[in-house]
Scaffold this motif. Sequence first.
Motif, PDB file in Angstrom:
ATOM      1  N   ARG A 157       2.798  -9.933   5.816  1.00 21.77           N
ATOM      2  CA  ARG A 157       2.023  -8.853   5.171  1.00 21.77           C
ATOM      3  C   ARG A 157       2.530  -7.475   5.605  1.00 21.77           C
ATOM      4  O   ARG A 157       2.647  -6.560   4.791  1.00 21.77           O
ATOM      5  CB  ARG A 157       0.533  -9.010   5.451  1.00 21.77           C
ATOM      6  N   LYS A 158       2.833  -7.328   6.889  1.00 19.99           N
ATOM      7  CA  LYS A 158       3.356  -6.060   7.397  1.00 19.99           C
ATOM      8  C   LYS A 158       4.685  -5.710   6.712  1.00 19.99           C
ATOM      9  O   LYS A 158       4.885  -4.583   6.250  1.00 19.99           O
ATOM     10  CB  LYS A 158       3.552  -6.141   8.920  1.00 19.99           C
ATOM     11  N   LYS A 170       5.858  -6.913   3.817  1.00 17.94           N
ATOM     12  CA  LYS A 170       5.617  -6.685   2.384  1.00 17.94           C
ATOM     13  C   LYS A 170       5.086  -5.275   2.151  1.00 17.94           C
ATOM     14  O   LYS A 170       5.522  -4.573   1.246  1.00 17.94           O
ATOM     15  CB  LYS A 170       4.609  -7.701   1.838  1.00 17.94           C
ATOM     16  N   ASP A 171       4.111  -4.864   2.995  1.00 17.08           N
ATOM     17  CA  ASP A 171       3.517  -3.531   2.857  1.00 17.08           C
ATOM     18  C   ASP A 171       4.553  -2.431   3.038  1.00 17.08           C
ATOM     19  O   ASP A 171       4.441  -1.362   2.446  1.00 17.08           O
ATOM     20  CB  ASP A 171       2.384  -3.329   3.866  1.00 17.08           C
ATOM     21  N   LYS A 172       5.574  -2.685   3.856  1.00 16.09           N
ATOM     22  CA  LYS A 172       6.632  -1.706   4.091  1.00 16.09           C
ATOM     23  C   LYS A 172       7.747  -1.802   3.049  1.00 16.09           C
ATOM     24  O   LYS A 172       8.719  -1.056   3.120  1.00 16.09           O
ATOM     25  CB  LYS A 172       7.221  -1.888   5.489  1.00 16.09           C
ATOM     26  N   SER A 217       0.593 -12.380   9.406  1.00 13.88           N
ATOM     27  CA  SER A 217       0.536 -10.985   9.837  1.00 13.88           C
ATOM     28  C   SER A 217       1.888 -10.296   9.660  1.00 13.88           C
ATOM     29  O   SER A 217       1.965  -9.187   9.125  1.00 13.88           O
ATOM     30  CB  SER A 217       0.088 -10.925  11.301  1.00 13.88           C
TER      31      SER A 217
END
Length: 156
Positions: free
Chosen positions: A87-88, A90-92, A84
Amino acid sequence: MKAYITMLGRSTWAMINAYYAVVMEKKYKPNEIYIFLEDIYQDKIPVAVEALKIISAAFGFSPKVEVITIEEANFKEARRKVESLLRKLKDKGFEIAIDITSGRKALVAGALVHGVPLKVDHVFYLALAEKDLQFANRPYMMIPIHSQKLEDFMEG
């Protein structure tokens, strides 16, 4: 933006020294630090957090520090929480470093199972020569430099 994910296990010094090595040798200065640990090590949190803040300040920066606790040896929870966070970040668009030096197996496995496929930027490990383990509970600068080797498993 840079994130540094570390793991606190039996040895607080291992976590602290690895961070010092990463900041000093690799010039990696994270904006955010995440400390994963199993619930049995909660008593180590204040010293660990303070040490990371002191080292950061000595090198002229001040990252946000967050602590994430999992149940002892709970591989599913470790995988879920690490995935979690990765991914958070990476997305940012964060550059991500994971330090596995002090981590216990559940956390290391959780980090690597998701970190490698997500192509994290760095996976650090500060190795201490077996013959020099008597120095293990000392600050980084008090351990002979030839006894320590900082590895980044993501480097070619």
